[in-house]
Design an enzyme around this catalytic site. Structure first.
Site, PDB file in Angstrom:
ATOM      1  N   GLN A 190      60.759 -42.636 -61.045  1.00  0.00           N
ATOM      2  CA  GLN A 190      59.574 -43.263 -61.615  1.00  0.00           C
ATOM      3  C   GLN A 190      59.482 -43.088 -63.126  1.00  0.00           C
ATOM      4  O   GLN A 190      58.502 -43.508 -63.741  1.00  0.00           O
ATOM      5  CB  GLN A 190      58.325 -42.671 -60.947  1.00  0.00           C
ATOM      6  CG  GLN A 190      58.272 -42.918 -59.454  1.00  0.00           C
ATOM      7  CD  GLN A 190      57.201 -42.087 -58.759  1.00  0.00           C
ATOM      8  OE1 GLN A 190      56.515 -41.281 -59.374  1.00  0.00           O
ATOM      9  NE2 GLN A 190      57.061 -42.288 -57.447  1.00  0.00           N
ATOM     10  N   HIS A 263      56.416 -38.695 -60.465  1.00  0.00           N
ATOM     11  CA  HIS A 263      55.124 -38.361 -61.059  1.00  0.00           C
ATOM     12  C   HIS A 263      55.211 -37.888 -62.503  1.00  0.00           C
ATOM     13  O   HIS A 263      54.841 -36.765 -62.839  1.00  0.00           O
ATOM     14  CB  HIS A 263      54.404 -37.315 -60.200  1.00  0.00           C
ATOM     15  CG  HIS A 263      54.174 -37.737 -58.788  1.00  0.00           C
ATOM     16  ND1 HIS A 263      53.632 -36.902 -57.841  1.00  0.00           N
ATOM     17  CD2 HIS A 263      54.411 -38.913 -58.148  1.00  0.00           C
ATOM     18  CE1 HIS A 263      53.549 -37.538 -56.675  1.00  0.00           C
ATOM     19  NE2 HIS A 263      54.021 -38.761 -56.851  1.00  0.00           N
ATOM     20  N   TYR A 370      40.649 -30.298 -61.492  1.00  0.00           N
ATOM     21  CA  TYR A 370      40.434 -31.556 -60.769  1.00  0.00           C
ATOM     22  C   TYR A 370      40.960 -31.526 -59.336  1.00  0.00           C
ATOM     23  O   TYR A 370      41.025 -32.553 -58.684  1.00  0.00           O
ATOM     24  CB  TYR A 370      40.970 -32.725 -61.604  1.00  0.00           C
ATOM     25  CG  TYR A 370      40.036 -32.949 -62.765  1.00  0.00           C
ATOM     26  CD1 TYR A 370      39.012 -33.867 -62.687  1.00  0.00           C
ATOM     27  CD2 TYR A 370      40.105 -32.133 -63.891  1.00  0.00           C
ATOM     28  CE1 TYR A 370      38.092 -34.007 -63.710  1.00  0.00           C
ATOM     29  CE2 TYR A 370      39.184 -32.254 -64.920  1.00  0.00           C
ATOM     30  CZ  TYR A 370      38.179 -33.188 -64.820  1.00  0.00           C
ATOM     31  OH  TYR A 370      37.245 -33.310 -65.821  1.00  0.00           O
ATOM     32  N   TYR A 381      52.112 -39.285 -46.344  1.00  0.00           N
ATOM     33  CA  TYR A 381      52.689 -40.611 -46.164  1.00  0.00           C
ATOM     34  C   TYR A 381      53.239 -40.816 -44.755  1.00  0.00           C
ATOM     35  O   TYR A 381      53.385 -41.949 -44.300  1.00  0.00           O
ATOM     36  CB  TYR A 381      53.809 -40.838 -47.195  1.00  0.00           C
ATOM     37  CG  TYR A 381      53.305 -40.968 -48.601  1.00  0.00           C
ATOM     38  CD1 TYR A 381      52.608 -42.099 -49.012  1.00  0.00           C
ATOM     39  CD2 TYR A 381      53.523 -39.965 -49.542  1.00  0.00           C
ATOM     40  CE1 TYR A 381      52.137 -42.222 -50.307  1.00  0.00           C
ATOM     41  CE2 TYR A 381      53.060 -40.075 -50.839  1.00  0.00           C
ATOM     42  CZ  TYR A 381      52.364 -41.210 -51.220  1.00  0.00           C
ATOM     43  OH  TYR A 381      51.905 -41.326 -52.504  1.00  0.00           O
TER      44      TYR A 381
END
Length: 510
Positions: A190, A263, A370, A381
């Site tokens: 990615q 990521h 967070y 998944y």
């Protein structure tokens, strides 16, 4: 889709059943949530949530799809609804399994609402939204391969990054050759050449910033990490643009580069001018598929960072005095943030990927946690349970014991849209959208408009959400251009030049 929301939470669940569900003496095979739904819920609620068995009503309504029903759904499954004959499952299912059933309900609802409402903007012609009618206009349709981000120079030239390591300039309908001598990036999974950002004071300093996956030297399969560099563009010859005055603004310690292709995150935004005229530079890095590192401030991944625009670390950053911590960290506990923007009131927002379900819109605040992976709105998944999104129920791997400090999202997408690209509308062309956020989705192939309120405490409220377009392709970036139009970067196959690797924009329809 348009949904008006008066407030977060506090909306009572009327009932999600009007008849009893079968008791669960032995679950067996409950790791697969689709199977669990079929075995324990479908008899009354229907295979698709349409209701009917034992007199149950449909779950497939826009009202029940609202996020305010997340906890009521969970509590109803866990504690039962005695007045409606629904049994409690809290003693036979874990909290994680119960939340996974809520995620399954959300997926069923989304499919049903998509069938009912269709896809705005998927066909040629005008799109009538809540506040404006617009059309989708093609801007760059040829010559790009996996475009990633766009930014503009003061003369209106549009800078475009391509993941394979090319920076292009688009001006007057012409796409330049790749800019020479840009920092060397590596395309892996990615990651690659990702972000481009133009300094707000470009007219006086000429600075352009790039975010990219940098490889550690000297290894056969080198580990990588998101890196930020600054330079200038020599556009004297439009046919031979060059990158000059290279300076690395931020990079991780080499021992913290990681051999994964996951990521990378990466967006860059600038603050308003501070004393002396300098600006803060904020950027984000995903947790690189190593979720446990998101809670570790001695690691750079899974964080939003803040430095000065020349790379110096501000002395008032929250972890400057923490032994071993990255002094640049501004907030932590992020999964894969790929949207970052200041709204018109100076509040910093991010969008980030959840796993299967639970992409987030957050107000980003100094030093705050967070939650990833302590809490999550998503599941695995492979259709297995993962966590719950409720700090009061947090446990297991990644649990810090400081759940009260976790900042919860102002909005979550269920199911996931693959949140990517975020900007604020600053435009006389769309005056009734002015100040709203526009957020893109990769897997969702959508652009949402989000009217929100937020403040420096981390709290916020979703006032209105509307899907503007859907089904045109994977949305990698959304940006409001200097002409006041909303630009959308679409990704097709990474090996395909042209095709659906293109840039479109939303234009008011007269």
């Amino acid at each position: 889709m348009s949904t008006r929301i008066a407030r977060r939470g506090g909306v009572a669940l009327v009932a999600i059943a009007s008849g009893a569900l079968p008791a669960l003496a032995q679950i067996g095979g409950a790791g697969n949530i689709s199977n669990l739904w079929e075995r324990t819920c479908a008899n009354c609620h229907g295979d698709e949530g349409q209701g009917g068995g034992a007199g149950t009503r449909t779950l497939l309504t826009a009202a029940l799809f609202d996020q305010s029903h997340d906890r009521p759904f969970f509590d109803a499954i866990k504690n039962g609804v005695p007045d409606m004959g629904m049994m409690a499952f809290g003693k036979t299912l874990s909290d994680e399994q119960i939340w996974a059933l809520v995620v399954h309900i959300r997926e069923l609802q989304h499919r049903a609402l998509r069938r009912e409402r269709g896809s705005p903007g998927a066909r040629p012609g005008s799109v009538r939204s809540t506040h404006h009618t617009f059309r989708v206009e093609e801007v760059v349709k040829d010559g790009l391969a996996t475009p990633w981000a766009v930014a503009w120079l003061p003369d209106g030239s549009m800078l475009i990054t391509e993941r394979a390591g090319r920076l292009r300039v688009w001006k007057d309908g012409v796409l330049s050759p790749p800019v020479a001598d840009i920092p060397k990036s590596v395309e892996i999974g990615q990651g690659g050449l990702m972000e481009v950002a133009v300094h707000p004071d470009y007219a006086t300093n000429g600075h352009v910033y790039l975010g990219y996956a940098k490889a550690a030297p000297g290894e056969r399969r080198p580990p990588t990490m998101t890196t930020i560099s600054r330079g200038k563009l020599d556009l004297t010859d439009p046919k031979s643009p060059k990158w000059t005055d290279e300076k690395v603004i931020w990079e991780a310690k080499r021992e913290h580069f990681l051999a994964t292709g996951l990521h990378f995150g990466n967006n860059i935004v600038f603050s308003a001018p501070q004393e002396g005229g300098r600006r803060y530079l904020y950027f984000c890095i995903g947790e690189r598929g190593r979720m446990e590192m998101a809670q570790d401030v001695t690691r750079p991944n899974g964080k939003v960072h803040r430095v000065w625009d020349d790379g110096e670390v501000p002395k008032d950053n929250p972890f400057v005095e923490t032994t071993g911590a990255y002094a640049s960290i501004w907030s932590f506990g992020h999964r894969n943030p790929q949207g970052l923007v200041f709204d018109l009131n100076g509040v910093l927002w991010d969008t980030e990927h959840g796993p299967r379900g639970g992409d987030e819109l957050n107000v980003v605040v100094k030093g705050r946690n967070y939650g990833w992976p302590t809490v999550s709105y998503g599941i695995n998944y492979n259709d297995a349970p993962f966590r719950t999104p409720f700090p009061d129920l947090a446990s297991g791997e990644g649990h810090t014991g400081k759940v009260a400090e976790i900042v919860m999202p102002v909005f979550r997408w269920l199911p996931s849209i693959g949140a990517c690209g975020l900007d604020v509308v600053r435009s006389e062309k769309f005056p009734k959208w002015n100040g709203d956020l526009v957020a893109g989705g990769l897997s969702g192939e959508n652009v949402d408009r989000l009217r929100v309120t937020g403040d420096a405490s981390g709290s916020g409220q979703l006032v209105e959400r509307e899907e503007l377009i859907h089904g045109l392709g994977r949305v990698r970036d959304v940006a409001c251009g200097p002409d006041g139009l909303v630009y959308v970067v679409l990704n097709g196959s990474p090996d395909e030049v042209g095709g659906n690797n293109r840039i479109v924009r939303l234009v008011p329809a007269e």
